[in-house]
Design a protein around this motif. Structure first.
Motif, PDB file in Angstrom:
ATOM      1  N   SER A 145      15.864 -14.987  68.567  1.00 51.60           N
ATOM      2  CA  SER A 145      14.487 -15.363  68.865  1.00 51.60           C
ATOM      3  C   SER A 145      14.277 -16.879  68.800  1.00 51.60           C
ATOM      4  O   SER A 145      14.782 -17.546  67.901  1.00 51.60           O
ATOM      5  CB  SER A 145      13.552 -14.671  67.875  1.00 51.60           C
ATOM      6  OG  SER A 145      12.242 -15.170  68.007  1.00 51.60           O
ATOM      7  N   TYR A 146      13.497 -17.384  69.734  1.00 52.61           N
ATOM      8  CA  TYR A 146      13.163 -18.802  69.733  1.00 52.61           C
ATOM      9  C   TYR A 146      12.343 -19.190  68.497  1.00 52.61           C
ATOM     10  O   TYR A 146      12.335 -20.345  68.099  1.00 52.61           O
ATOM     11  CB  TYR A 146      12.365 -19.158  70.993  1.00 52.61           C
ATOM     12  CG  TYR A 146      13.207 -19.312  72.220  1.00 52.61           C
ATOM     13  CD1 TYR A 146      13.500 -18.225  73.030  1.00 52.61           C
ATOM     14  CD2 TYR A 146      13.709 -20.560  72.590  1.00 52.61           C
ATOM     15  CE1 TYR A 146      14.281 -18.373  74.172  1.00 52.61           C
ATOM     16  CE2 TYR A 146      14.487 -20.711  73.727  1.00 52.61           C
ATOM     17  CZ  TYR A 146      14.765 -19.618  74.512  1.00 52.61           C
ATOM     18  OH  TYR A 146      15.538 -19.761  75.644  1.00 52.61           O
ATOM     19  N   SER A 147      11.657 -18.244  67.927  1.00 54.20           N
ATOM     20  CA  SER A 147      10.783 -18.554  66.793  1.00 54.20           C
ATOM     21  C   SER A 147      11.481 -18.473  65.445  1.00 54.20           C
ATOM     22  O   SER A 147      10.864 -18.763  64.419  1.00 54.20           O
ATOM     23  CB  SER A 147       9.574 -17.620  66.797  1.00 54.20           C
ATOM     24  OG  SER A 147       9.997 -16.276  66.620  1.00 54.20           O
ATOM     25  N   GLY A 183      13.293 -26.783  70.083  1.00 48.44           N
ATOM     26  CA  GLY A 183      12.102 -26.278  69.436  1.00 48.44           C
ATOM     27  C   GLY A 183      11.480 -27.300  68.499  1.00 48.44           C
ATOM     28  O   GLY A 183      12.122 -28.282  68.112  1.00 48.44           O
ATOM     29  N   ALA A 216       8.769 -23.882  71.575  1.00 52.20           N
ATOM     30  CA  ALA A 216      10.145 -24.044  72.024  1.00 52.20           C
ATOM     31  C   ALA A 216      10.167 -24.097  73.546  1.00 52.20           C
ATOM     32  O   ALA A 216       9.237 -23.635  74.216  1.00 52.20           O
ATOM     33  CB  ALA A 216      11.028 -22.915  71.517  1.00 52.20           C
ATOM     34  N   ALA A 223      18.458 -25.081  74.171  1.00 53.94           N
ATOM     35  CA  ALA A 223      17.014 -24.889  74.056  1.00 53.94           C
ATOM     36  C   ALA A 223      16.549 -25.769  72.896  1.00 53.94           C
ATOM     37  O   ALA A 223      17.311 -26.046  71.970  1.00 53.94           O
ATOM     38  CB  ALA A 223      16.694 -23.429  73.781  1.00 53.94           C
ATOM     39  N   TYR A 254       7.479 -21.437  74.871  1.00 52.51           N
ATOM     40  CA  TYR A 254       7.006 -20.459  73.901  1.00 52.51           C
ATOM     41  C   TYR A 254       6.147 -21.195  72.868  1.00 52.51           C
ATOM     42  O   TYR A 254       6.485 -22.302  72.464  1.00 52.51           O
ATOM     43  CB  TYR A 254       8.197 -19.798  73.209  1.00 52.51           C
ATOM     44  CG  TYR A 254       9.245 -19.294  74.181  1.00 52.51           C
ATOM     45  CD1 TYR A 254      10.238 -20.150  74.645  1.00 52.51           C
ATOM     46  CD2 TYR A 254       9.223 -17.981  74.656  1.00 52.51           C
ATOM     47  CE1 TYR A 254      11.186 -19.710  75.563  1.00 52.51           C
ATOM     48  CE2 TYR A 254      10.167 -17.536  75.566  1.00 52.51           C
ATOM     49  CZ  TYR A 254      11.139 -18.411  76.019  1.00 52.51           C
ATOM     50  OH  TYR A 254      12.072 -17.969  76.930  1.00 52.51           O
ATOM     51  N   SER A 308      13.106 -23.698  76.908  1.00 48.43           N
ATOM     52  CA  SER A 308      14.456 -23.316  77.289  1.00 48.43           C
ATOM     53  C   SER A 308      15.266 -24.532  77.737  1.00 48.43           C
ATOM     54  O   SER A 308      14.708 -25.612  77.948  1.00 48.43           O
ATOM     55  CB  SER A 308      14.401 -22.283  78.421  1.00 48.43           C
ATOM     56  OG  SER A 308      13.787 -22.850  79.576  1.00 48.43           O
ATOM     57  N   LYS A 341      18.782 -25.535  69.694  1.00 51.17           N
ATOM     58  CA  LYS A 341      19.153 -24.124  69.526  1.00 51.17           C
ATOM     59  C   LYS A 341      20.309 -23.737  70.444  1.00 51.17           C
ATOM     60  O   LYS A 341      20.234 -23.945  71.658  1.00 51.17           O
ATOM     61  CB  LYS A 341      17.947 -23.255  69.864  1.00 51.17           C
ATOM     62  CG  LYS A 341      18.166 -21.754  69.850  1.00 51.17           C
ATOM     63  CD  LYS A 341      16.930 -21.065  70.394  1.00 51.17           C
ATOM     64  CE  LYS A 341      16.930 -19.559  70.248  1.00 51.17           C
ATOM     65  NZ  LYS A 341      18.139 -18.890  70.594  1.00 51.17           N
ATOM     66  N   TYR A 370      18.666 -22.128  65.288  1.00 52.48           N
ATOM     67  CA  TYR A 370      18.767 -23.551  65.598  1.00 52.48           C
ATOM     68  C   TYR A 370      19.840 -24.169  64.718  1.00 52.48           C
ATOM     69  O   TYR A 370      19.823 -23.987  63.498  1.00 52.48           O
ATOM     70  CB  TYR A 370      17.422 -24.241  65.379  1.00 52.48           C
ATOM     71  CG  TYR A 370      16.358 -23.788  66.348  1.00 52.48           C
ATOM     72  CD1 TYR A 370      15.706 -22.581  66.168  1.00 52.48           C
ATOM     73  CD2 TYR A 370      16.024 -24.559  67.452  1.00 52.48           C
ATOM     74  CE1 TYR A 370      14.741 -22.138  67.063  1.00 52.48           C
ATOM     75  CE2 TYR A 370      15.061 -24.144  68.350  1.00 52.48           C
ATOM     76  CZ  TYR A 370      14.428 -22.929  68.153  1.00 52.48           C
ATOM     77  OH  TYR A 370      13.479 -22.503  69.045  1.00 52.48           O
TER      78      TYR A 370
END
Length: 124
Positions: free
Chosen positions: A104-106, A35, A50, A33, A59, A52, A99, A111
């Motif tokens: 969480s992606y945020s 970001g 971000a 992923a 996101y 996937s 990542k 990462y």
């Protein structure tokens, strides 16, 4: 290992647009992923957007939703951030990141590879 190189930053007037690109090395790009984060002077690094590994999910931070668009091309090992309707508060160094950690992606802690950053300056 993945190496990331950002490009496309610069100076733009408020209301304008910029397109950031992130070129990745390595044959495993499609497994990560990706970001974008940014850091303004005197502030902590913050999540921007971000995507996937397949590109099927995206996101966004509330502050950029509807103005920024993230996309990726796994055949070309690139991820792109299209930024429209830019505001002075978007001024920051923008970092591309890969990542692979669960979480969480945020959250920047998930990462594990980062680019060197590219400066975006929006004048009022």
């Amino acid at each position: 290992q993945v190496q990331l190189v950002e490009s496309g930053g610069g100076l733009v007037q408020a209301g304008g647009s910029l397109r950031l690109s992130c070129a990745a090395s390595g044959r495993t790009f499609s497994t990560y992923a990706m970001g974008w984060f940014r850091q303004a002077p005197g502030k902590e690094r913050e999540f921007v957007t971000a995507i996937s590994s397949s590109g099927g999910s995206t996101y966004y931070a509330d502050s950029v939703k509807g103005r920024f668009t993230i996309s990726r091309d796994n055949a070309k090992n690139t991820v792109t951030l299209q930024m429209n309707s830019l505001k002075p508060e978007d001024t920051a160094v923008y970092y591309c990141a890969a990542k692979s950690y669960i979480g969480s992606y945020s959250w920047s802690g998930t990462y594990n590879y980062w680019g060197q950053g590219t400066q975006v300056t929006v004048s009022s």
